[in-house]
Design an enzyme around this catalytic site. Structure first.
Site, PDB file in Angstrom:
ATOM      1  N   CYS A  29       0.821  -1.216   0.000  1.00  0.00           N
ATOM      2  CA  CYS A  29       0.000   0.000   0.000  1.00  0.00           C
ATOM      3  C   CYS A  29       0.852   1.262   0.000  1.00  0.00           C
ATOM      4  O   CYS A  29       1.944   1.289   0.559  1.00  0.00           O
ATOM      5  CB  CYS A  29      -0.882   0.037   1.232  1.00  0.00           C
ATOM      6  N   LYS A  72      12.704 -13.036 -13.218  1.00  0.00           N
ATOM      7  CA  LYS A  72      12.367 -11.808 -13.950  1.00  0.00           C
ATOM      8  C   LYS A  72      11.320 -12.115 -15.012  1.00  0.00           C
ATOM      9  O   LYS A  72      10.323 -11.416 -15.166  1.00  0.00           O
ATOM     10  CB  LYS A  72      13.644 -11.267 -14.604  1.00  0.00           C
ATOM     11  N   GLY A  74      -0.081  -1.893   6.109  1.00  0.00           N
ATOM     12  CA  GLY A  74       0.397  -2.870   7.087  1.00  0.00           C
ATOM     13  C   GLY A  74      -0.696  -3.852   7.439  1.00  0.00           C
ATOM     14  O   GLY A  74      -1.709  -3.951   6.737  1.00  0.00           O
ATOM     15  N   GLU A 107      17.696 -15.802 -11.308  1.00  0.00           N
ATOM     16  CA  GLU A 107      17.221 -14.428 -11.445  1.00  0.00           C
ATOM     17  C   GLU A 107      16.548 -14.215 -12.805  1.00  0.00           C
ATOM     18  O   GLU A 107      15.511 -13.567 -12.904  1.00  0.00           O
ATOM     19  CB  GLU A 107      18.388 -13.453 -11.233  1.00  0.00           C
ATOM     20  N   TRP A 141      -3.128  -2.547  -1.524  1.00  0.00           N
ATOM     21  CA  TRP A 141      -2.767  -3.890  -1.982  1.00  0.00           C
ATOM     22  C   TRP A 141      -3.453  -4.833  -1.016  1.00  0.00           C
ATOM     23  O   TRP A 141      -3.086  -4.926   0.153  1.00  0.00           O
ATOM     24  CB  TRP A 141      -1.246  -4.037  -1.937  1.00  0.00           C
ATOM     25  N   GLU A 177       7.838 -13.123 -13.520  1.00  0.00           N
ATOM     26  CA  GLU A 177       7.191 -11.993 -12.842  1.00  0.00           C
ATOM     27  C   GLU A 177       6.401 -11.126 -13.812  1.00  0.00           C
ATOM     28  O   GLU A 177       5.304 -10.680 -13.513  1.00  0.00           O
ATOM     29  CB  GLU A 177       8.262 -11.069 -12.217  1.00  0.00           C
ATOM     30  N   LYS A 219       6.183  -3.868  -4.961  1.00  0.00           N
ATOM     31  CA  LYS A 219       7.605  -3.524  -4.977  1.00  0.00           C
ATOM     32  C   LYS A 219       8.200  -3.607  -3.581  1.00  0.00           C
ATOM     33  O   LYS A 219       9.307  -4.083  -3.385  1.00  0.00           O
ATOM     34  CB  LYS A 219       7.759  -2.101  -5.526  1.00  0.00           C
TER      35      LYS A 219
HETATM   36  C1  G6P Z   1       9.393  -7.786  -3.666  1.00  0.00           C
HETATM   37  C2  G6P Z   1       9.773  -7.201  -5.004  1.00  0.00           C
HETATM   38  C3  G6P Z   1      11.069  -7.843  -5.498  1.00  0.00           C
HETATM   39  C4  G6P Z   1      12.156  -7.689  -4.452  1.00  0.00           C
HETATM   40  C5  G6P Z   1      11.725  -8.244  -3.105  1.00  0.00           C
HETATM   41  C6  G6P Z   1      12.713  -7.878  -2.006  1.00  0.00           C
HETATM   42  O1  G6P Z   1       9.014  -9.102  -3.810  1.00  0.00           O
HETATM   43  O2  G6P Z   1       8.743  -7.412  -5.939  1.00  0.00           O
HETATM   44  O3  G6P Z   1      11.469  -7.213  -6.693  1.00  0.00           O
HETATM   45  O4  G6P Z   1      13.299  -8.360  -4.890  1.00  0.00           O
HETATM   46  O5  G6P Z   1      10.470  -7.690  -2.725  1.00  0.00           O
HETATM   47  O6  G6P Z   1      12.696  -6.490  -1.830  1.00  0.00           O
HETATM   48  P1  G6P Z   1      13.892  -5.644  -1.246  1.00  0.00           P
HETATM   49  O7  G6P Z   1      13.395  -4.241  -1.246  1.00  0.00           O
HETATM   50  O8  G6P Z   1      14.142  -6.180   0.134  1.00  0.00           O
HETATM   51  O9  G6P Z   1      15.059  -5.861  -2.134  1.00  0.00           O
END
Ligand code: G6P
Length: 632
Positions: A2, A506, A100, A502, A75, A509, A627
């Site tokens: 959110c 990617k 939260g 990775e 969200w 996703e 994100k």
């Molecule tokens: C979410 C995002 C990912 C990210 C992960 C960890 O799942 O969609 O892209 O890698 O969180 O986030 P951080 O901010 O801890 O790297």
């Protein structure tokens, strides 16, 4: 997850809120809303769907006219995405937005129901509005015992309604994580906010003030900001901004100035943030290396990560989530190979609950783009409680993980807006390589001359990444071959395996194609049964010492009908008929195999990006993803 915004000033509040919410879209959301004071009453407009649905609703219903308000992108956690479950939520004289999870919401709801409150949504958040109203309208804490059975009806307080006091009382009852933006109906020129576990940043402009989950939401108006700490409360009003601790005592806050500007948080002519961020990689890798390299070698003594400390480390844990965790796997391979120290890469949500064997002799590295990921924060706290040294590799200065760790390396990727992480991953692995070099040197395994040579090579990856970007047409072509696939595989060995993880993440996703990454030698232990005619297998084959082995694995899947896409160094030869499409990385012969993941990941990112676009998906905002994951 959110996004929260709030505004008090002289501009059209609805416009500022909508603009701020747009900047927070990257966090992921399924509904949105705003509440603005129109004179002495609060008007709320909210809806399920993206901000364009909100804009349409505002056009149809009329925009609330005023100068003070709060906004939210939701969200969904408790209750489906719907108009009613969207924020802001109002109850009694209070309107809130919440980021939260309130873990004890069911218990609170029961209590408040007994007190005569009713609820319209299925959210945990509405309970907070209600509880705030309960305290605001004059109930005091006497009505809450330590246990639910101890509660009795409280006498009405003689105190005048006091928003600050109501917030202080309310947060004492909340379990879980929250960032709250709050309006009290009786105070049409005030915005309050508080937080625990989820971020609130307070933007400080000229006679105008902002709250937001992240800086880009107000960067257009001011670069000055203060960070609200856990349990603190902020009150913004025309005369200024007041910060208070959990006891209501005024606190003085440090004012920071954002070191990046709005351009960096905009698309700058690229069709998507993701593509822009992929293009930024050569520059941000160099910038990050510049910040940790002195006289041609990595030097971390300035943050307390001295050679002496590195010599004493018995084991390393890299703890992270998602892409950051996959960066950790590259780091594990590099540190183990060079420094001969055992490294375990752990998923933060597992680490925090698995009672890990970690203690004083260990170094725990927390890798995170946002620095606010709930599970990584909890892992940090756990590591600290066990006496381990903690090192944050984080992209957001002053974030919870950056501030909470013993040592902090700031990756300088700049703001990453696209949900799928790209440039943050590259700078994370660049830092972990540099750390591996220094580690090996500190332990007497690597001479200084070799550390210098490898550091120069690491700088050289910047050019190699640029070369890959220059050949992006080839990635676009591969994407055209993948766009109709129902499933696909990535395979590789060693660093190529780490990269496959990775690359596969990617791709799935942002394209919604089911993709699996496998260590090339492991495929035949089960997963090869999924290979059938035409299934694409992207083979990352850059590591020369295992190339022959990888080629054998390619042949195994080729024999079962797979379409092989080989990502390899320019000039790599394969037996005729093994490979269907070759993506040759034209990066020169000099680059050490160990460092090839930096340019190679860029090719995998571009393949994922173009496949997403060709499938008609917005790669910046993939469904269901957030994100910044600030809840468990
Ligand atoms: C979410 C995002 C990912 C990210 C992960 C960890 O799942 O969609 O892209 O890698 O969180 O986030 P951080 O901010 O801890 O790297």
């Amino acid at each position: 997850m959110c996004g929260i915004v709030g505004y008090l000033g002289r501009r059209d509040c609805a416009d500022v809120l909508m603009d701020g919410l747009e900047k927070l879209e990257y966090r992921g959301y399924d509904s949105a809303g705003i509440a603005v004071f129109e004179g002495n009453s609060i008007r709320t407009v909210k809806t399920r769907g993206k901000l364009k649905c909100m804009a349409q609703k505002l056009a149809e219903d009329g925009k609330p006219e005023g100068f003070c308000g709060i906004g939210h992108t939701r969200w969904a956690t408790h209750g489906e995405p719907s108009d009613i479950n969207s924020h802001p939520h109002s109850n009694g004289r209070v309107t809130i937005v919440h980021n939260g999870i309130i873990e004890n919401y069911a218990e609170l709801k029961e209590f408040l129901t007994e007190k005569g409150y009713s609820f319209v949504s299925q959210t945990d958040s509405e309970i907070v509005a209600c509880l705030l109203d309960y305290y605001y309208t004059g109930h005091d804490r006497m009505s809450w015992g330590a246990s639910p059975e101890g509660r009795t009806d409280a006498p009405q307080s003689k105190l005048a309604p006091d928003p600050l006091r109501a917030i202080m009382e309310t947060v004492k009852e909340l379990h879980g994580s929250y960032a709250l933006g709050i309006l009290f109906k009786d105070f049409p020129d005030r915005v309050y906010a508080t937080r625990k576990g989820s971020p609130i940043i307070v933007g400080l402009g000229q006679e105008e003030y902002f709250i937001a989950s992240d800086i880009p939401a107000f960067l257009k108006y001011t670069k000055d900001y203060a960070l609200l700490d856990d349990d603190e409360i902020v009150c913004m009003e025309k005369s200024g901004v007041g910060f208070y601790d959990v006891h209501g005592i005024a606190v003085k806050k440090q004012i920071h100035t954002a070191d990046w500007d709005i351009e960096q948080a905009q698309k700058c002519g690229f069709p998507h943030y993701m593509l822009k961020e992929i293009h930024e990689q050569p520059e941000v890798v160099t910038k990050t290396l510049d910040s940790i390299v002195t006289d041609g070698v990595p030097d971390f003594s300035g943050i307390g990560l001295t050679d002496e400390l590195l010599r004493g480390v018995k084991r390393v844990f890299v703890v992270a989530c998602g892409t950051a965790m996959y960066a950790g796997i590259v780091g594990k391979y590099a540190v183990e190979k060079l420094a001969r120290v055992p490294v375990t890469t752990e998923i933060a949500s597992e680490f925090r609950y698995m009672d890990p064997i970690v203690g004083e002799d260990d170094l725990v590295i927390l890798v995170s783009q946002s620095g606010e990921t709930a599970d990584t924060i909890a892992s940090l706290e756990l590591a600290k409680s066990r006496g381990a040294r903690t090192l944050a590799v984080v992209n957001v200065k002053y974030s919870a993980i950056a501030r909470g760790s013993d040592m902090f390396i700031h990756t300088l990727a700049g703001p990453e807006i696209a949900v799928a992480s790209t440039k943050a991953y590259s700078v994370q692995i660049a830092v972990l390589y540099a750390l591996a070099f220094r580690f090996a040197y500190a332990r007497g395994i690597m001479p200084e001359s070799e550390m210098k040579r490898l550091t120069a090579q690491l700088y050289g990856t910047s050019k190699a990444i640029r070369d890959v970007i220059d050949n992006k047409d080839e990635c676009q072509f591969i994407a055209s071959q993948l766009m109709n696939a129902e499933k696909l595989f990535f395979i590789g060995r060693g660093f190529d395996y780490a990269l496959s993880l990775e690359g596969s993440l990617k791709l799935k996703e942002i394209t919604y194609i089911h993709s699996e990454a496998y260590a090339a030698g492991e495929l035949k232990h089960g997963t090869i049964s999924l290979i059938e005619r035409g299934v694409p297998v992207i083979t990352v084959a850059t590591q020369r010492h295992v190339l022959a082995k990888t080629v054998s694995n390619m042949e195994e899947v080729k024999a079962r009908g797979a379409t092989i896409i080989a990502v390899c160094r320019k000039g790599t030869e394969f037996a005729e008929g093994t490979v269907d499409i070759k993506l040759e990385l034209d990066i020169g012969d000099e680059l050490d195999d160990m460092l090839i993941p930096l340019p190679t990941v860029c090719a995998l990112q571009l393949i994922a990006y173009y496949t997403s676009v060709q499938r008609g998906i917005d790669p910046d905002k993939p469904r269901n993803l957030a994100k910044s994951v600030t809840t468990e």
